[in-house]
Design an enzyme around this catalytic site. Structure first.
Site, PDB file in Angstrom:
ATOM      1  N   ASN A 117       0.865  -1.174   0.000  1.00 25.96           N
ATOM      2  CA  ASN A 117       0.000   0.000   0.000  1.00 25.96           C
ATOM      3  C   ASN A 117       0.907   1.231   0.000  1.00 25.96           C
ATOM      4  OD1 ASN A 117      -1.548   2.240   0.888  1.00 25.96           O
ATOM      5  ND2 ASN A 117      -3.028   0.908   1.888  1.00 25.96           N
ATOM      6  N   SER A 135       0.320   4.016   2.694  1.00 23.50           N
ATOM      7  CA  SER A 135       0.649   3.556   4.052  1.00 23.50           C
ATOM      8  C   SER A 135       2.147   3.645   4.309  1.00 23.50           C
ATOM      9  CB  SER A 135       0.153   2.122   4.252  1.00 23.50           C
ATOM     10  OG  SER A 135       0.613   1.584   5.476  1.00 23.50           O
ATOM     11  N   ASN A 178     -13.132  -4.046   3.622  1.00 26.08           N
ATOM     12  CA  ASN A 178     -12.421  -5.299   3.880  1.00 26.08           C
ATOM     13  C   ASN A 178     -13.042  -6.122   5.001  1.00 26.08           C
ATOM     14  OD1 ASN A 178      -9.697  -3.128   3.587  1.00 26.08           O
ATOM     15  ND2 ASN A 178     -10.254  -4.578   1.987  1.00 26.08           N
ATOM     16  N   HIS A 219      -1.723  -7.132  11.365  1.00 25.00           N
ATOM     17  CA  HIS A 219      -2.569  -6.111  12.001  1.00 25.00           C
ATOM     18  C   HIS A 219      -4.013  -6.196  11.532  1.00 25.00           C
ATOM     19  CE1 HIS A 219      -1.577  -4.060   8.229  1.00 25.00           C
ATOM     20  NE2 HIS A 219      -2.544  -3.187   8.468  1.00 25.00           N
ATOM     21  N   GLU A 249      -9.859 -10.759   1.403  1.00 24.01           N
ATOM     22  CA  GLU A 249      -9.839  -9.343   1.780  1.00 24.01           C
ATOM     23  C   GLU A 249     -11.208  -8.682   1.662  1.00 24.01           C
ATOM     24  OE1 GLU A 249      -6.762  -7.297   2.428  1.00 24.01           O
ATOM     25  OE2 GLU A 249      -5.833  -9.209   2.864  1.00 24.01           O
ATOM     26  N   ARG A 292      -3.299 -10.463  -2.286  1.00 20.74           N
ATOM     27  CA  ARG A 292      -3.970 -10.669  -0.997  1.00 20.74           C
ATOM     28  C   ARG A 292      -5.213 -11.543  -1.097  1.00 20.74           C
ATOM     29  NH1 ARG A 292      -3.581  -4.819   2.115  1.00 20.74           N
ATOM     30  NH2 ARG A 292      -1.485  -4.255   1.422  1.00 20.74           N
ATOM     31  N   HIS A 318      -5.819  -3.840  -3.850  1.00 24.06           N
ATOM     32  CA  HIS A 318      -7.185  -4.357  -3.932  1.00 24.06           C
ATOM     33  C   HIS A 318      -7.798  -3.945  -5.265  1.00 24.06           C
ATOM     34  CE1 HIS A 318      -7.434  -4.264   0.735  1.00 24.06           C
ATOM     35  NE2 HIS A 318      -7.220  -5.492   0.332  1.00 24.06           N
ATOM     36  N   CYS A 328     -13.021   2.505   0.507  1.00 24.35           N
ATOM     37  CA  CYS A 328     -12.441   1.659   1.560  1.00 24.35           C
ATOM     38  C   CYS A 328     -13.221   1.784   2.865  1.00 24.35           C
ATOM     39  CB  CYS A 328     -10.987   2.053   1.808  1.00 24.35           C
ATOM     40  SG  CYS A 328      -9.819   1.425   0.587  1.00 24.35           S
TER      41      CYS A 328
END
EC number: 3.5.3.23
Length: 445
Positions: A25, A28, A110, A137, A174, A212, A248, A368
């Site tokens: 990501n 992030s 998600n 996480h 996901e 993912r 994603h 999201c």
């Protein structure tokens, strides 16, 4: 029967921070260790919910996971009082402490995969919480997310809740970020599109960042939800765009009713995919497949702007609106494309920009932040009413956020046990506001 779509947005938790935990990501990792503002993040999210509610779009709220996740920290060998667990983890394993403090459950796209009753063999709404096993996480969210979903959609006569898929690489799931459906309307049987990053029986996969979602996970969910195989497609995401930060499908494509907006590099063997969608779509309303070319926007521009992570919503009086992050206005080519999209021959006739910078800096845009749930009027009546947005609930949650949330949070703050106590007190009060019962483990200790 009259159906509507309800967007259940994730309420940003009080420990929102920038830990850079999500490999693959771009946002992030880029914004790791910046100063976060949990209060502003939560208020920005609530403002988006209220805006959609005032547009006449049904809007719901999903509570955040409890953080820090003390159950996981204790399972990792830290012991003693809760405060001692925090102090030990901060010294011996700060990376695990950051994972257990993550507020990533805010991105409810998600949280689960939802199949509406119009698609399922038993005529019930089916929920499968995502196991999110690619990142520690997020993998720790599944149990509590399942509890929250059950407290929100409790009526077993209309809602069916499945357990998350096994925590194994074969079944990486996901949630709805890799699922959409195309239909005449929310109440008509739709074409379910499951987009996966890797088929464990194929060598076609990304080389830089992990895939993912697996095909095997998508197939398992479709079976559990009793979906019609003739109305279910499994589509592989282009591994090259995963390696460019498209972790994603909802970062490169978005669908709503009879509209599907996607980049020309979104899917593996894309011409074949488009032909399959056209062939399997059974609606009587025209299908709008809108392919954004490289000449319109590069993949890099799509990732930086999160244009495809906008919400595409049907308006009460007809037409559709794109709820786009304000970052789309910062890139000239993106803003130009959206202006041209409104003028083109398709149902999208409005673009609304929203400031969600606190979420965007952690890699989550408008799409999201919401979990889409298509419901009949009877099913909507069965939803926990304390989880449906009203002006009253908005004001109550605004007051709650201003009372409990910090306006500044950095990594060093995670070692302070007082942050844990603040978070627990806030969420204990939230369960009463939203009538959620004992959804959090700390309430049982």
């Amino acid at each position: 029967m009259n159906y509507t779509e309800v967007n259940f947005d994730g309420l940003v938790g009080p420990t929102h921070n920038y830990a850079g935990l999500s490999y693959g990501n771009v946002a992030s990792k880029t914004n790791a260790n910046k100063v976060a503002n949990p209060k502003k993040a939560a208020l920005q999210g609530l403002e988006k919910m209220l805006t959609l509610s005032h547009m006449g779009i049904h809007q719901g709220v999903l509570a955040p996971n409890a953080r820090p996740d003390l159950t996981t920290l204790r399972a990792l060998g830290f012991s003693g009082s809760d405060s001692n667990v925090i102090s030990q983890a901060a010294k011996a394993a700060p990376q695990f402490l950051k994972a257990c403090y993550s507020a990533s459950s805010m991105w409810t796209a998600n949280a689960a995969t939802i199949s509406p009753s119009s698609d399922t063999g038993d005529g019930k709404v089916h929920f499968t919480p995502a196991n999110l096993n690619n990142k520690i996480h997020r993998a720790i969210e599944a149990k509590t997310t399942g509890n929250i979903l059950k407290a929100t959609f409790a009526d077993e006569s209309v809602f069916t809740h499945h357990a998350p898929l096994p925590q194994h690489t074969l079944f990486g799931d996901e949630g709805a970020a890799n699922y959409t459906r195309l239909a005449d309307s929310y109440g008509h049987s739709g074409l379910a599109l499951f987009v996966y990053g890797e088929d464990m029986n194929s060598k076609v996969k990304p080389q830089v960042f992990p895939a993912r979602q697996t095909r095997q996970a998508s197939e398992a969910i479709a079976r559990s939800h009793l979906l019609d195989p003739a109305q279910t497609l499994y589509i592989q995401q282009n591994p090259n765009v995963i390696d460019q930060g498209v972790f994603h499908n909802d970062v490169i494509a978005i669908g709503n009713e009879n509209v599907f907006l996607f980049h020309e590099q979104a899917f593996y063997q894309q011409k074949k995919v488009i032909a399959q969608i056209r062939q399997n779509y059974t609606g009587t309303r025209p299908l709008h497949l809108i392919e954004v070319t490289d000449a319109d926007l590069s993949v890099d521009e799509a990732v930086k702007s999160y244009i495809f992570n906008s919400q595409l919503v049907s308006l009460p009086n007809g037409g559709m609106a794109l709820i786009a992050p304000s970052e789309c206005q910062a890139i000239d080519s993106v803003e130009r494309y959206l202006a041209s999209l409104r003028q083109a021959s398709n149902p999208i006739d409005e673009v609304i920009y929203m400031d969600l910078k606190q979420s965007m800096q952690n890699g989550g845009g408008p799409a999201c932040l919401r979990l889409r749930v298509a419901l009949s009027q009877n099913e909507l009546n069965a939803v926990n009413p304390n989880c449906l947005m009203t002006d009253k609930l908005y004001n109550t949650l605004n007051t709650w956020v201003n009372k409990h949330y910090r306006d500044r949070l950095v990594e060093a703050d995670l070692a302070d046990p007082s942050l844990m106590l603040e978070s627990q007190q806030a969420l204990d009060e939230l369960t009463q506001i939203m009538n959620l019962g004992s959804v959090y483990d700390f309430q049982k200790s």
